[in-house]
Design a protein around this motif. Sequence first.
Motif, PDB file in Angstrom:
ATOM      1  N   ALA A 329      37.458  24.874  37.685  1.00 44.61           N
ATOM      2  CA  ALA A 329      38.441  24.200  38.529  1.00 44.61           C
ATOM      3  C   ALA A 329      37.781  23.133  39.402  1.00 44.61           C
ATOM      4  N   VAL A 330      36.574  23.420  39.905  1.00 42.42           N
ATOM      5  CA  VAL A 330      35.845  22.459  40.738  1.00 42.42           C
ATOM      6  C   VAL A 330      35.476  21.218  39.925  1.00 42.42           C
ATOM      7  N   VAL A 331      34.939  21.421  38.723  1.00 41.75           N
ATOM      8  CA  VAL A 331      34.552  20.283  37.884  1.00 41.75           C
ATOM      9  C   VAL A 331      35.769  19.418  37.578  1.00 41.75           C
ATOM     10  N   HIS A 332      36.893  20.055  37.271  1.00 41.67           N
ATOM     11  CA  HIS A 332      38.125  19.320  36.982  1.00 41.67           C
ATOM     12  C   HIS A 332      38.531  18.465  38.176  1.00 41.67           C
ATOM     13  N   ALA A 333      38.419  19.032  39.386  1.00 45.35           N
ATOM     14  CA  ALA A 333      38.788  18.290  40.597  1.00 45.35           C
ATOM     15  C   ALA A 333      37.783  17.188  40.914  1.00 45.35           C
ATOM     16  N   LEU A 334      36.487  17.430  40.646  1.00 49.32           N
ATOM     17  CA  LEU A 334      35.467  16.414  40.900  1.00 49.32           C
ATOM     18  C   LEU A 334      35.683  15.182  40.030  1.00 49.32           C
ATOM     19  N   LYS A 335      36.146  15.397  38.812  1.00 49.05           N
ATOM     20  CA  LYS A 335      36.397  14.264  37.924  1.00 49.05           C
ATOM     21  C   LYS A 335      37.524  13.380  38.473  1.00 49.05           C
ATOM     22  N   GLU A 336      38.498  13.995  39.137  1.00 51.13           N
ATOM     23  CA  GLU A 336      39.600  13.214  39.707  1.00 51.13           C
ATOM     24  C   GLU A 336      39.227  12.587  41.044  1.00 51.13           C
ATOM     25  N   ILE A 337      38.384  13.293  41.838  1.00 51.03           N
ATOM     26  CA  ILE A 337      37.983  12.790  43.166  1.00 51.03           C
ATOM     27  C   ILE A 337      36.469  12.608  43.157  1.00 51.03           C
ATOM     28  N   PRO A 338      35.949  11.533  42.563  1.00 47.64           N
ATOM     29  CA  PRO A 338      34.493  11.376  42.384  1.00 47.64           C
ATOM     30  C   PRO A 338      33.705  11.250  43.686  1.00 47.64           C
ATOM     31  N   ALA A 339      34.351  10.860  44.785  1.00 48.60           N
ATOM     32  CA  ALA A 339      33.621  10.715  46.048  1.00 48.60           C
ATOM     33  C   ALA A 339      33.030  12.046  46.513  1.00 48.60           C
ATOM     34  N   VAL A 340      33.694  13.162  46.179  1.00 50.42           N
ATOM     35  CA  VAL A 340      33.188  14.468  46.595  1.00 50.42           C
ATOM     36  C   VAL A 340      31.923  14.823  45.824  1.00 50.42           C
ATOM     37  N   ASN A 341      31.702  14.164  44.699  1.00 52.86           N
ATOM     38  CA  ASN A 341      30.529  14.406  43.861  1.00 52.86           C
ATOM     39  C   ASN A 341      29.454  13.341  44.067  1.00 52.86           C
ATOM     40  N   ALA A 342      29.639  12.484  45.056  1.00 57.55           N
ATOM     41  CA  ALA A 342      28.734  11.347  45.280  1.00 57.55           C
ATOM     42  C   ALA A 342      27.823  11.614  46.479  1.00 57.55           C
ATOM     43  N   GLU A 343      26.949  10.668  46.760  1.00 56.79           N
ATOM     44  CA  GLU A 343      26.101  10.765  47.948  1.00 56.79           C
ATOM     45  C   GLU A 343      25.862   9.388  48.525  1.00 56.79           C
ATOM     46  N   ILE A 344      25.514   9.352  49.799  1.00 52.87           N
ATOM     47  CA  ILE A 344      25.216   8.099  50.493  1.00 52.87           C
ATOM     48  C   ILE A 344      23.717   7.834  50.430  1.00 52.87           C
ATOM     49  N   ASP A 345      23.342   6.615  50.075  1.00 49.59           N
ATOM     50  CA  ASP A 345      21.949   6.189  50.064  1.00 49.59           C
ATOM     51  C   ASP A 345      21.867   4.885  50.842  1.00 49.59           C
ATOM     52  N   GLY A 346      21.526   4.987  52.122  1.00 44.56           N
ATOM     53  CA  GLY A 346      21.504   3.799  52.972  1.00 44.56           C
ATOM     54  C   GLY A 346      22.903   3.253  53.145  1.00 44.56           C
ATOM     55  N   THR A 347      23.114   2.032  52.702  1.00 44.85           N
ATOM     56  CA  THR A 347      24.441   1.426  52.781  1.00 44.85           C
ATOM     57  C   THR A 347      25.148   1.459  51.423  1.00 44.85           C
ATOM     58  N   ASP A 348      24.609   2.232  50.481  1.00 42.44           N
ATOM     59  CA  ASP A 348      25.205   2.340  49.151  1.00 42.44           C
ATOM     60  C   ASP A 348      25.789   3.724  48.929  1.00 42.44           C
ATOM     61  N   ILE A 349      26.690   3.812  47.974  1.00 44.21           N
ATOM     62  CA  ILE A 349      27.221   5.086  47.509  1.00 44.21           C
ATOM     63  C   ILE A 349      26.766   5.285  46.072  1.00 44.21           C
ATOM     64  N   ILE A 350      26.184   6.433  45.782  1.00 44.11           N
ATOM     65  CA  ILE A 350      25.759   6.756  44.429  1.00 44.11           C
ATOM     66  C   ILE A 350      26.761   7.730  43.831  1.00 44.11           C
ATOM     67  N   TYR A 351      27.502   7.261  42.842  1.00 42.66           N
ATOM     68  CA  TYR A 351      28.461   8.119  42.148  1.00 42.66           C
ATOM     69  C   TYR A 351      27.750   8.801  40.974  1.00 42.66           C
ATOM     70  N   LYS A 352      27.930  10.082  40.869  1.00 45.79           N
ATOM     71  CA  LYS A 352      27.233  10.868  39.845  1.00 45.79           C
ATOM     72  C   LYS A 352      28.203  11.215  38.720  1.00 45.79           C
ATOM     73  N   ASN A 353      27.903  10.720  37.551  1.00 45.12           N
ATOM     74  CA  ASN A 353      28.747  10.982  36.398  1.00 45.12           C
ATOM     75  C   ASN A 353      28.265  12.207  35.629  1.00 45.12           C
ATOM     76  N   TYR A 354      27.806  13.192  36.377  1.00 44.45           N
ATOM     77  CA  TYR A 354      27.423  14.481  35.819  1.00 44.45           C
ATOM     78  C   TYR A 354      27.844  15.541  36.834  1.00 44.45           C
ATOM     79  N   TYR A 355      27.861  16.792  36.392  1.00 41.60           N
ATOM     80  CA  TYR A 355      28.409  17.855  37.235  1.00 41.60           C
ATOM     81  C   TYR A 355      27.446  19.033  37.238  1.00 41.60           C
ATOM     82  N   ASP A 356      26.420  18.903  38.095  1.00 41.46           N
ATOM     83  CA  ASP A 356      25.427  19.952  38.279  1.00 41.46           C
ATOM     84  C   ASP A 356      25.808  20.715  39.542  1.00 41.46           C
ATOM     85  N   VAL A 357      26.338  21.902  39.369  1.00 44.55           N
ATOM     86  CA  VAL A 357      26.923  22.643  40.477  1.00 44.55           C
ATOM     87  C   VAL A 357      25.910  23.638  41.054  1.00 44.55           C
ATOM     88  N   SER A 358      25.603  23.485  42.337  1.00 44.02           N
ATOM     89  CA  SER A 358      24.717  24.422  43.029  1.00 44.02           C
ATOM     90  C   SER A 358      25.513  25.660  43.425  1.00 44.02           C
TER      91      SER A 358
END
Length: 493
Positions: A329-358
């Motif tokens: 269910a989390v992976v399905h939701a991450l695909k729809e809301i990619p910002a929750v799966n992303a990270e901030i790097d300085g003034t950039d946003i890195i969107y991750k097109n993979y789903y490695d769940v901790s």
Amino acid sequence: MADITVPVLGESVTEATVGSWAKAPGDAVAKDEVLVELETDKVSVEVSAAEDGVLTEILAPEGENVEIGALLGRIGAGNGAAAAPSAPAAESAAPAASGSGEQVKVAVPAMGESVTEGTLSQWLKQPGEAVAQDDPIAEIETDKVAIEVPAPVAGVLSETLVTEGTTVEIGTEIAVISAGAAASSTPAAAPAAAAPAASASSGAAVAPSVRRISAENSVNPADIPGTGRGGRATKGDALNFISQGGAQQAAAPSAASRELGPREERVKMTRLRQTIARRLKEAQNTAAMLTTFNDVDLTEVMAIRKKYKDTFYEKHGVKLGFMSFFTKAVVHALKEIPAVNAEIDGTDIIYKNYYDVSMAVGTDKGLVTPVIRDADAMSLAGIERELGRLAKLARDGKLQLSDLQGGSFTITNGGVYGSMLSTPILNPPQSGVLGLHRIEQRPVAINGEVKIRPMMYLALSYDHRIVDGKEAVTFLVRIKENLEDPERLLLDL
């Protein structure tokens, strides 16, 4: 004969400090091999050999300030035999257990990417005890995992060179094994010189200039963040640390220490616990953290588990748990809301097109978060199998650094401990963490009627700098929808 001189170190740089020599007089050197490291207030520079030969003399000892063009040492012709005789003599001085054998030094092994040191938490063998090849003789605790040091040969542990609680670096010699020897009837006592030897070895990689600056300002060199090779602190790092109030910060914990009462005890935090504390505080100080809540009716999921649990186990060899449903269910939701799966790097946003769940796993030594790689490509059985494998490694203290690195989103289940509701904290640099809680029978209104349903509260903590409130709420709603109607997951709706 070739002279070793201080090279040009950059614009406006006129001098440097000799950091550490990688070679000693009499050692053979190859062309372009690193001989010595110089430190300026800005960078560390390695000086290499201009030709093959032997390092005949060192003219600038470690810690000495030298100017551009100054003579550091000389290289002469030869094969480096001059220094060889001293090594066997030093090794022969090591005490052996009963039955003399070759004295084999045991050194701290490589402990993973970016890890340069750890704390020797305990000796698993004592001097005088027999060891088989690959037997664990000591445990070293890093800021991420505990690592066992194996015996390189079979024999007897004749000497320990480092006391428990000592910080050791990769390559530090910690013990001596008498290869092929038989165990003595009475274990030998650890040498009294162990503690000084350990101190010397643990500080061997600290540059003299850093040691001097640290001593002058009453600072522990280990507290100085390093930017040099291998994460080592440079002279510039030390000066910056002091100028930014590092001495006062480092002294603060000591000043805050209080005397203990009659029924109190003081126990030093493990490196893992210190890292957990530091990272959690960093998350609070860095992220604009916010938590949003929802609840979910698990009637359908529980019905599926009840109906298919035996067949599932017979086919796949693992039990059908709740975590595989939540992960899907989390992976399905991450695909729809990619910002929750992303990270901030300085003034950039890195969107991750993979789903490695901790997955947060509680252990006796603290919370760890091993990663399920490519969870989107796994079946329910694959997720359950991988989670079981990682959880067992975590409980046994056998996780590798590679098991803990690179997660893009975290799930933590406080419900297994009875938690009803919580606000989970982010696992940097991730931007989202989902908290699960206990399942309890509660009355809910369904189509105008009160029903008793198995309900769970969900909590999503997120970094508001990158995830908007609408996205966070939508993310939780999608998880709720997919769990209350699991057929949506099959149809990818």
